[in-house]
Design an enzyme around this catalytic site. Structure first.
Site, PDB file in Angstrom:
ATOM      1  N   ASN A  25       0.789  -1.139  -0.055  1.00  0.00           N
ATOM      2  CA  ASN A  25      -0.029  -0.160  -0.005  1.00  0.00           C
ATOM      3  C   ASN A  25       0.764   1.314   0.010  1.00  0.00           C
ATOM      4  O   ASN A  25       2.023   1.174   0.530  1.00  0.00           O
ATOM      5  CB  ASN A  25      -0.937   0.023   1.230  1.00  0.00           C
ATOM      6  CG  ASN A  25      -1.943  -1.080   1.450  1.00  0.00           C
ATOM      7  OD1 ASN A  25      -2.735  -1.195   0.246  1.00  0.00           O
ATOM      8  ND2 ASN A  25      -2.161  -1.450   2.392  1.00  0.00           N
ATOM      9  N   GLU A 151      -4.732  -9.527   3.595  1.00  0.00           N
ATOM     10  CA  GLU A 151      -4.896  -8.697   2.781  1.00  0.00           C
ATOM     11  C   GLU A 151      -4.982  -8.804   1.335  1.00  0.00           C
ATOM     12  O   GLU A 151      -5.018  -7.884   0.417  1.00  0.00           O
ATOM     13  CB  GLU A 151      -4.044  -7.217   2.954  1.00  0.00           C
ATOM     14  CG  GLU A 151      -4.437  -6.676   4.351  1.00  0.00           C
ATOM     15  CD  GLU A 151      -3.253  -5.478   4.621  1.00  0.00           C
ATOM     16  OE1 GLU A 151      -3.548  -4.731   5.709  1.00  0.00           O
ATOM     17  OE2 GLU A 151      -2.219  -5.424   4.058  1.00  0.00           O
ATOM     18  N   GLY A 280       3.262  -4.587  14.516  1.00  0.00           N
ATOM     19  CA  GLY A 280       2.830  -6.215  14.459  1.00  0.00           C
ATOM     20  C   GLY A 280       3.603  -6.768  13.194  1.00  0.00           C
ATOM     21  O   GLY A 280       4.050  -8.038  13.128  1.00  0.00           O
ATOM     22  N   ASP A 281       3.771  -6.073  12.117  1.00  0.00           N
ATOM     23  CA  ASP A 281       4.352  -6.615  10.874  1.00  0.00           C
ATOM     24  C   ASP A 281       5.910  -6.551  11.117  1.00  0.00           C
ATOM     25  O   ASP A 281       6.456  -7.629  10.675  1.00  0.00           O
ATOM     26  CB  ASP A 281       4.113  -5.497   9.703  1.00  0.00           C
ATOM     27  CG  ASP A 281       2.673  -5.451   9.566  1.00  0.00           C
ATOM     28  OD1 ASP A 281       2.011  -6.655   9.480  1.00  0.00           O
ATOM     29  OD2 ASP A 281       2.081  -4.476   8.810  1.00  0.00           O
ATOM     30  N   ARG A 316      10.308   4.854  15.728  1.00  0.00           N
ATOM     31  CA  ARG A 316      10.472   5.464  14.348  1.00  0.00           C
ATOM     32  C   ARG A 316       9.000   5.694  13.607  1.00  0.00           C
ATOM     33  O   ARG A 316       8.290   4.695  13.893  1.00  0.00           O
ATOM     34  CB  ARG A 316      11.229   4.709  13.281  1.00  0.00           C
ATOM     35  CG  ARG A 316      12.641   4.148  13.946  1.00  0.00           C
ATOM     36  CD  ARG A 316      13.397   3.238  13.130  1.00  0.00           C
ATOM     37  NE  ARG A 316      14.538   2.853  13.654  1.00  0.00           N
ATOM     38  CZ  ARG A 316      15.626   2.465  13.230  1.00  0.00           C
ATOM     39  NH1 ARG A 316      15.579   2.103  11.694  1.00  0.00           N
ATOM     40  NH2 ARG A 316      16.852   2.062  13.759  1.00  0.00           N
TER      41      ARG A 316
END
Length: 334
Positions: A25, A151, A280-281, A316
């Protein structure tokens, strides 16, 4: 729910590599004092950058040191151009289906405490065909770990997992977002699933008809939480990520992945979070990379690394842009 037999562990042809099947995305991010309420208009600071759960996780795996293949669908637009450029910069082996749909987008609001709300426009991500995924059979069969989220079309994710399972490649499923309807057949193909509290409760309700309040998961007794996990994924490992409370791991007795215990908790690393988008990613990509690079290590060691990696990413701004390199993690935490 039908349950596959425990992972045979019969053949892993290229220890150290990760294949991620998932989304890309272009993120549009507004930082605001508080998350907007219905009907409310707020002023905030704007930035844009790369994201998508698949790309975030692939970037994390690559920056954590694993040779990484990213299988996705991109539009023929500026978003697709951005994905290609960023993949090349991070050494990702990009395998893209050229879609007539626009590249995926996300609108993200982040408050001053680092909490976020996200709306996704899937675009090309919803146009990843089964036959294109199956055309990447060689990459999948040559990996040590296959990682996917939700996704992208479920049929395409399941096709990738079927290829991996037949080849003896470890499969990790991040069942996110929480509103995705994971079929029992995909759970049966998953060696490890990594839900957060909300996703965990969503899967309990869908597959077992049991309702559990997500806000209570972190406080559950370990034996009770282990029992819920065993009912959800009897043959495999469930890692429930708990944010600032770290994570909880529950193994099947026949699949301990070199651990000495069937269930335990791993504490979160202490950091000063600025933006939790993509944390989480970060955890998932780092866990897959560590597991692929050091298959001889105990699973708990991989979880400790993934917790530290994810914690550092919250200091970050951004999603994919916030993913640290392995050297950053080791310098910070030793």
């Amino acid at each position: 729910m039908s349950v596959a037999s425990p992972h045979p562990g019969s053949r892993v042809t290229n220890s150290g590599s990760v294949v991620v099947v998932g989304s890309f995305n272009v993120d549009h991010v507004w930082t605001v004092a508080a998350l907007p309420r219905p009907g409310e208009t707020l002023s905030g600071q704007y930035r844009t950058g790369p994201g998508g759960k698949g790309f975030n996780q692939a970037t994390a795996a690559a920056r954590a040191g694993a040779p990484t293949v990213f299988v996705c669908a991109l539009g023929e637009d500026l978003g697709g151009q951005l994905a290609r450029a960023l993949a090349a910069a991070d050494g990702l082996d990009l395998r893209e289906h050229a879609s007539h749909e626009p590249t995926g987008t996300a609108g993200i609001y982040v408050d001053h405490d680092g909490r976020n709300s996200i709306v996704i426009g899937p675009g090309a991500n919803a146009d990843l065909p089964v036959d294109f995924v199956e055309s990447q059979r060689g990459a999948i069969e040559g990996a040590h770990v296959l990682l996917a989220q939700l996704e992208s079309p479920l049929a395409s994710i399941e096709a990738a997992f079927e290829v991996a399972r037949a080849a003896g490649v470890r499969t990790m499923l991040n069942p996110a977002p929480a509103d995705a309807r994971v079929p029992a057949s995909l759970l049966a193909l998953s060696d490890v699933i990594t839900p957060n509290e909300t996703e965990f409760c969503a899967q309990l309700e869908r597959h077992l008809g049991e309702r559990l309040d997500a806000s209570t998961v972190a406080a559950l007794d370990d034996d009770a939480l282990h029992a819920w996990c065993r009912r959800l994924l009897p043959h495999g490992t469930v890692v429930v990520t708990l944010g600032a409370a770290g994570c909880f791991v529950s193994h099947a007795d026949v699949a301990l992945h070199r651990d000495a215990r069937t269930h335990y908790r791993v504490a979160a690393a202490k950091v000063q979070p600025q933006d939790t988008t993509g944390a989480g990613d970060a955890f998932n990509g780092a866990l897959a990379a560590s597991w692929a690079l050091r298959p001889e290590a105990a699973f708990a060691d991989h979880l400790h690394y993934a917790n530290r990696y994810a914690a550092l990413s919250t200091e970050r701004a951004g999603a994919a842009a916030s993913m640290p390199h392995d050297a950053d993690v080791r310098q910070r935490f030793g």
